[in-house]
Structures are given as structure tokens and as C-alpha cells.
Design a protein around this motif. Structure first.
Motif, PDB file in Angstrom:
ATOM      1  N   THR A 196       6.135 -21.185   2.207  1.00 37.36           N
ATOM      2  CA  THR A 196       5.222 -20.221   1.582  1.00 37.36           C
ATOM      3  C   THR A 196       4.808 -19.160   2.589  1.00 37.36           C
ATOM      4  OG1 THR A 196       4.329 -21.867   0.044  1.00 37.36           O
ATOM      5  CG2 THR A 196       2.964 -19.932   0.481  1.00 37.36           C
ATOM      6  N   MET A 197       4.812 -17.907   2.158  1.00 38.54           N
ATOM      7  CA  MET A 197       4.229 -16.786   2.902  1.00 38.54           C
ATOM      8  C   MET A 197       3.193 -16.165   1.984  1.00 38.54           C
ATOM      9  SD  MET A 197       6.037 -13.229   4.145  1.00 38.54           S
ATOM     10  CE  MET A 197       7.020 -13.948   5.454  1.00 38.54           C
ATOM     11  N   ILE A 198       1.936 -16.134   2.422  1.00 35.13           N
ATOM     12  CA  ILE A 198       0.863 -15.678   1.537  1.00 35.13           C
ATOM     13  C   ILE A 198      -0.155 -14.854   2.312  1.00 35.13           C
ATOM     14  CG2 ILE A 198      -0.473 -17.828   1.853  1.00 35.13           C
ATOM     15  CD1 ILE A 198      -1.203 -17.563  -1.174  1.00 35.13           C
ATOM     16  N   ASP A 199      -0.676 -13.792   1.681  1.00 35.98           N
ATOM     17  CA  ASP A 199      -1.678 -12.964   2.359  1.00 35.98           C
ATOM     18  C   ASP A 199      -3.075 -13.231   1.811  1.00 35.98           C
ATOM     19  OD1 ASP A 199      -2.029 -11.491  -0.008  1.00 35.98           O
ATOM     20  OD2 ASP A 199      -1.091  -9.664   0.760  1.00 35.98           O
ATOM     21  N   GLU A 206       8.190 -11.964   0.731  1.00 42.41           N
ATOM     22  CA  GLU A 206       8.508 -10.607   1.172  1.00 42.41           C
ATOM     23  C   GLU A 206       8.231  -9.588   0.075  1.00 42.41           C
ATOM     24  OE1 GLU A 206      12.639  -8.210   2.136  1.00 42.41           O
ATOM     25  OE2 GLU A 206      12.511 -10.325   2.727  1.00 42.41           O
ATOM     26  N   LYS A 207       8.586  -9.910  -1.144  1.00 42.92           N
ATOM     27  CA  LYS A 207       8.398  -8.983  -2.260  1.00 42.92           C
ATOM     28  C   LYS A 207       6.936  -8.627  -2.474  1.00 42.92           C
ATOM     29  CE  LYS A 207       9.628  -8.307  -7.131  1.00 42.92           C
ATOM     30  NZ  LYS A 207      10.307  -8.902  -8.316  1.00 42.92           N
ATOM     31  N   GLY A 211       4.840  -4.120   3.358  1.00 46.66           N
ATOM     32  CA  GLY A 211       4.200  -2.811   3.266  1.00 46.66           C
ATOM     33  C   GLY A 211       2.782  -2.843   2.738  1.00 46.66           C
ATOM     34  N   LYS A 212       2.234  -4.019   2.542  1.00 46.59           N
ATOM     35  CA  LYS A 212       0.898  -4.161   1.952  1.00 46.59           C
ATOM     36  C   LYS A 212      -0.126  -4.465   3.045  1.00 46.59           C
ATOM     37  CE  LYS A 212      -1.505  -7.061  -1.480  1.00 46.59           C
ATOM     38  NZ  LYS A 212      -2.409  -7.770  -0.575  1.00 46.59           N
ATOM     39  N   PRO A 213      -1.215  -3.706   3.110  1.00 50.40           N
ATOM     40  CA  PRO A 213      -2.265  -4.023   4.078  1.00 50.40           C
ATOM     41  C   PRO A 213      -2.959  -5.348   3.720  1.00 50.40           C
ATOM     42  CG  PRO A 213      -2.466  -1.764   3.279  1.00 50.40           C
ATOM     43  CD  PRO A 213      -1.497  -2.461   2.375  1.00 50.40           C
ATOM     44  N   SER A 214      -3.255  -6.141   4.727  1.00 44.22           N
ATOM     45  CA  SER A 214      -3.968  -7.401   4.527  1.00 44.22           C
ATOM     46  C   SER A 214      -4.526  -7.860   5.865  1.00 44.22           C
ATOM     47  CB  SER A 214      -3.038  -8.473   3.954  1.00 44.22           C
ATOM     48  OG  SER A 214      -3.733  -9.702   3.787  1.00 44.22           O
ATOM     49  N   PRO A 215      -5.714  -8.457   5.872  1.00 41.93           N
ATOM     50  CA  PRO A 215      -6.280  -8.946   7.142  1.00 41.93           C
ATOM     51  C   PRO A 215      -5.451 -10.047   7.793  1.00 41.93           C
ATOM     52  CG  PRO A 215      -7.979  -8.791   5.446  1.00 41.93           C
ATOM     53  CD  PRO A 215      -6.656  -8.608   4.757  1.00 41.93           C
ATOM     54  N   THR A 247       7.466  -7.875   6.557  1.00 39.88           N
ATOM     55  CA  THR A 247       7.723  -9.292   6.299  1.00 39.88           C
ATOM     56  C   THR A 247       9.158  -9.506   5.823  1.00 39.88           C
ATOM     57  OG1 THR A 247       6.895  -9.054   4.023  1.00 39.88           O
ATOM     58  CG2 THR A 247       5.319  -9.807   5.698  1.00 39.88           C
ATOM     59  N   ARG A 248       9.659 -10.683   6.127  1.00 38.00           N
ATOM     60  CA  ARG A 248      10.982 -11.080   5.665  1.00 38.00           C
ATOM     61  C   ARG A 248      10.943 -12.550   5.251  1.00 38.00           C
ATOM     62  NH1 ARG A 248      12.039  -6.517   4.735  1.00 38.00           N
ATOM     63  NH2 ARG A 248      13.636  -5.204   5.737  1.00 38.00           N
ATOM     64  N   ASP A 249      11.614 -12.878   4.166  1.00 32.30           N
ATOM     65  CA  ASP A 249      11.616 -14.248   3.662  1.00 32.30           C
ATOM     66  C   ASP A 249      12.311 -15.220   4.608  1.00 32.30           C
ATOM     67  OD1 ASP A 249      10.146 -13.710   1.396  1.00 32.30           O
ATOM     68  OD2 ASP A 249      11.888 -13.497   0.079  1.00 32.30           O
TER      69      ASP A 249
END
Length: 304
Positions: A196-199, A206-207, A211-215, A247-249
Motif C-alpha cells: 500500500t502507498m497512501i497519503d 501512483e495513480k 503530482g499531488k501535494p500532501s504532508p 511516486t511509482r508503484d
């Protein structure tokens, strides 16, 4: 009466054992030993990481980065994009030099001082000075790093990475997704292999995060019966906060503002300008929820 007394005794013993466990971990001893061109770090004799700064490397970096299970959570010299070295700081296309990948003569971040300034206690502090250089060209940047390592619980190791970049001349960094603080997960923990990759907003993969800002972003996965991972957080005082992520998967993630310059061409800095950046890395057991990554971010956000 005996039954009541027995139950009370059991509760008392349980509480005492819990307190002993908590007190034991509150007396955590974090130790660093400099061995040649690396600094080895242990947490209560558990080998956590090495900070490597050999002269034949592209830049200093951390490897391995071991999770609470004892297995590494990052990857170095992976078969896919082998220039990603675990947990590191660098940049491509700085005044024409490459301080990220490819040959050393194209650009290299060289350590000039490594000092363990706080050791054998509940926290470890390392200072590291570096010069960004390449043959036949003046050095564009020098940087000063402070690395602080603690262990909030037995299931979490914390690494704070602070860096001040000082411009030794006018500097132009062309638009690049190869820049600044970055992590490359072990393949077994990546999205490609079921991880899992989560912001901070709950966007995933990745999708959802590119390109999405996140803390912060947390990456984790399951190996056998163990779930663990690594989160990277940006301090709110950072330039460009919250920076968008590259990010990359396959397991790469980095808050990368230099890939989105205002003019879509380059980010410019004046001679003498200083950029101070702070990141927190949490190597943890469990998921982003069980490790309370959102709550941990509140702690760094409250720090100056």
C-alpha cells in the motif's frame, strides 16, 4: 473473597509488567559507531541502519533501513532503476551537473565532515557537511545535515533529516523529478507486489498520489505474517510545503517540488541563498492506521 483477591492480584501484576515494559523502552539506548566510511546505528543492540558516505558513491545515503521485524524496508541497486539508493538526498540537473545518477564525474555529493555529536542515549545525533562538486566546474552548493534518530516505541523507529543547502553561486535546477529527499522501498513492500502507498488524504498508489501535494506518504506491505513499512513526512516550515510527490508503484516516493517549477522550466536560486528542509522518516510495524501516522504527523507539525 479469595476469588476477588486473586483477580485483584492478577490485575496488579499485569499493570506492573506493563509499566516495567514501558519503562524499559523509555530507557532506550541508541548507539552509533563510525567504521571507515560509514556510521552504524543500533537501537538497544538491534541494528537499525548505516549512514554511508564513501568517496566512490554518488551521495551519502542510509542502507540498510531495518524495520522492527529485523527485515530491511528499503532497496539499494534494485534491478529496476538501480541508481535509487535506499533513503537519500540529491538532485539532477544542477547548473548542468547530475547529483542523482550516472557517472561520478557528472556530479557528486561528497561528505567533508561526519561527526557523532550525541550518542549512547535515548537519541542519536549525527552532523554531516557535504560539497556538491564535479570536475572542471565550480561547486554550486554546499549542504549541512543534522540526522536525529529516536525510537518512540518498540514498533517504530524515527529518523529526522534536516538539511540546509547553501548556494555558492547563482544556481539553476532544471525541471526534474529527480530531486531532494527520496525513499525506495523493498520490492516486497511496494504496490506492485501487493503493498500500500497512501497519503494524508487517503489517496493511494501512483495513480492517486503522483503530482499531488500532501504532508506525508506511507508505504507498507506484508511479508509472511509481518506488516511493516516506512513513512516520509515534510515539515510545515519547508519551502514549497506541502510539496507534490513523485511516486511509482514499484516503490519510489519523494516530495519533489523541483518537478513543478512556476515557469515549468527551472527553479532559480541566488548566490548566498539558503534553503532549509526538514523531513521525518518513520519505520514502523503495521498499517498507517495502526501506526497512527496521521497522529505522528501532528507531532512534527507542532515542532519548530
Amino acid at each position: 473473597m479469595e476469588k476477588i483477591f486473586g483477580n485483584k492480584m492478577k490485575k496488579t501484576i499485569t499493570i506492573c509488567l506493563l509499566l516495567i515494559s514501558i519503562m524499559g523502552f523509555s530507557q532506550t539506548k541508541i548507539t552509533a559507531v563510525k567504521v571507515g566510511d560509514r556510521i552504524d546505528v543500533t537501537v538497544n543492540k538491534f541494528f537499525f541502519t548505516s549512514y554511508l558516505f564513501a568517496k566512490n558513491e554518488k551521495y551519502p545515503f542510509f542502507y540498510p533501513v531495518n524495520g522492527p521485524s529485523g527485515a530491511g524496508v528499503t532497496s539499494m541497486r534494485n534491478g529496476i532503476w538501480p541508481h535509487h539508493s535506499s533513503l537519500f538526498f540529491g538532485s539532477d540537473d544542477v547548473n548542468g551537473g547530475n547529483y542523482w545518477n550516472k557517472a561520478l564525474n557528472g556530479g557528486q555529493i561528497v561528505s567533508t565532515r561526519e561527526e557523532i555529536v550525541e550518542n549512547n542515549g535515548p537519541r542519536l545525533v549525527i552532523e554531516n557537511d557535504c560539497i556538491w562538486k564535479r570536475p572542471d566546474a565550480p561547486a554550486p552548493i554546499q549542504d549541512f545535515r543534522k540526522i536525529t534518530i529516536t525510537a518512540p516505541t518498540k514498533d517504530m523507529f524515527q529518523l529526522d533529516f534536516e538539511v540546509t543547502m547553501e548556494m555558492l553561486m547563482d544556481v539553476s535546477i532544471a525541471k526534474t523529478n529527480h530531486s531532494l529527499f527520496s525513499g525506495r522501498m523493498d520490492p516486497s513492500l511496494s504496490v506492485d507486489f501487493g503493498g500500500t502507498m497512501i497519503d494524508a488524504d487517503g489517496a493511494q498508489g501512483e495513480k492517486g498520489t503522483y503530482g499531488k501535494p500532501s504532508p506525508w506518504i506511507d508505504c507498507y506491505g506484508k511479508r509472511g505474517d509481518k506488516m511493516e513499512g516506512m513513512a516520509i513526512m515534510q515539515h510545515p516550515s519547508n519551502n514549497w510545503y506541502p510539496a507534490p510527490w513523485f511516486t511509482r508503484d514499484y516503490g519510489f516516493f519523494s516530495p519533489t517540488p523541483l518537478n513543478w517549477p512556476k515557469d515549468d522550466k527551472a527553479t532559480l536560486f541566488k548566490k548566498g541563498e539558503k534553503i532549509h528542509l526538514k523531513y521525518r522518516v518513520l519505520v514502523h510495524s503495521g498499517t498507517h492506521e495502526t501506526a497512527n501516522i496521521a497522529g505522528e504527523f501532528k507531532k512534527i507539525a507542532a515542532e519548530k
